[in-house]
Design a protein around this motif. Structure first.
Motif, short mmCIF file in Angstrom:
data_model
loop_
_atom_site.label_atom_id
_atom_site.label_comp_id
_atom_site.label_asym_id
_atom_site.label_seq_id
_atom_site.Cartn_x
_atom_site.Cartn_y
_atom_site.Cartn_z
N GLU A 1 0.73 -1.32 -0.08
CA GLU A 1 0.02 0.03 -0.03
C GLU A 1 0.90 1.23 0.02
O GLU A 1 2.22 1.09 0.28
CB GLU A 1 -0.91 0.03 1.22
CG GLU A 1 -1.82 -1.12 1.26
CD GLU A 1 -2.73 -1.07 2.49
OE1 GLU A 1 -3.17 -0.02 2.87
OE2 GLU A 1 -3.06 -1.83 3.32
N GLU A 2 0.18 2.32 -0.32
CA GLU A 2 1.14 3.64 -0.24
C GLU A 2 1.28 4.05 1.18
O GLU A 2 0.33 4.25 1.99
CB GLU A 2 0.56 4.68 -1.17
CG GLU A 2 -0.63 5.17 -0.94
CD GLU A 2 -1.69 4.32 -1.53
OE1 GLU A 2 -3.11 4.68 -1.45
OE2 GLU A 2 -1.71 3.41 -2.34
N PHE A 3 2.52 4.45 1.48
CA PHE A 3 2.95 4.95 3.00
C PHE A 3 3.82 6.02 2.61
O PHE A 3 4.70 6.23 1.79
CB PHE A 3 3.37 3.98 3.82
CG PHE A 3 2.44 2.65 4.00
CD1 PHE A 3 1.37 3.11 4.90
CD2 PHE A 3 2.42 1.59 3.69
CE1 PHE A 3 0.52 2.06 5.38
CE2 PHE A 3 1.64 0.53 3.97
CZ PHE A 3 0.59 0.88 4.63
N PRO A 4 3.90 6.98 3.76
CA PRO A 4 4.93 8.17 3.75
C PRO A 4 6.50 7.33 3.70
O PRO A 4 6.68 6.66 4.40
CB PRO A 4 4.63 9.00 4.81
CG PRO A 4 3.28 8.47 5.33
CD PRO A 4 3.15 7.29 4.81
N LYS B 1 6.71 4.53 6.77
CA LYS B 1 6.23 4.23 8.17
C LYS B 1 4.77 3.73 7.67
O LYS B 1 3.84 4.56 7.17
CB LYS B 1 5.86 5.65 8.81
CG LYS B 1 5.57 5.52 10.46
CD LYS B 1 5.83 6.73 11.11
CE LYS B 1 5.25 6.56 12.42
NZ LYS B 1 5.34 7.79 13.18
N ILE B 2 4.19 2.79 8.34
CA ILE B 2 3.12 2.09 7.74
C ILE B 2 2.22 2.41 8.90
O ILE B 2 2.27 3.26 9.90
CB ILE B 2 3.11 0.59 7.53
CG1 ILE B 2 3.43 -0.31 8.80
CG2 ILE B 2 4.08 0.07 6.52
CD1 ILE B 2 3.26 -1.63 8.94
N SER B 3 0.82 2.12 8.65
CA SER B 3 -0.46 2.95 9.34
C SER B 3 -0.26 2.34 10.87
O SER B 3 -0.59 3.12 11.83
CB SER B 3 -1.71 2.53 9.04
OG SER B 3 -1.74 1.07 8.73
N SER B 4 0.40 1.24 11.27
CA SER B 4 0.39 0.70 12.66
C SER B 4 1.69 1.64 13.40
O SER B 4 1.92 1.42 14.54
CB SER B 4 0.64 -0.67 12.60
OG SER B 4 2.12 -1.05 12.19
N GLY B 5 2.37 2.37 12.67
CA GLY B 5 3.57 2.81 13.27
C GLY B 5 4.85 2.51 12.83
O GLY B 5 6.03 2.98 13.60
#
Length: 122
Positions: free
Chosen positions: A29-32, A56-60
């Motif tokens: 997926e796209e992440f910063p 940095k994925i959504s879970s940190g």
């Protein structure tokens, strides 16, 4: 009898090679993009990997992607691709979706990427 065993072993060997050499690309997926490291040929770590990027994925949690060196072999990025990643690092409105293949050990080797403007959806 010996010839039949040799043919059986040869076919098993070829089948094993085909099964291990075919590896599908995995899309994330796209992440910063939060970190970009580029090693020069004189760096101590250059033989291990030519560069790495962290998202940095959504879970940190941080996910690491590498290219080149012993970790990722022929999976290398050119100057234009590195410049595109640098631009994504500099722009907080752009996220990166990496395409990778498994490398040596636990390495994820970059074989491509997409840059996505924040808020864009297909």
């Amino acid at each position: 009898m010996k010839q039949a065993k040799m043919i059986g072993l040869s076919m098993a060997f070829i089948s094993g090679l085909l099964a291990t050499s075919v590896q599908a690309d995995v899309d994330t997926e796209e992440f910063p993009l939060v970190f970009l490291e580029i090693n020069t040929s004189s760096a101590d770590t250059y033989l291990q990997y030519h560069g790495k990027a962290l998202t940095k994925i959504s879970s940190g949690v941080y996910e690491e992607y590498r290219w080149g060196g012993a970790s990722c072999g022929s999976r290398v990025l050119n100057d234009q691709q590195l410049a595109a990643l640098q631009g994504a690092l500099d722009n907080p409105n752009v996220k990166v979706a990496f395409r990778y293949q498994d490398g040596q050990g636990i390495s994820k080797c970059v074989v491509g990427f997409s840059l996505v403007r924040k808020g864009y959806s297909e």
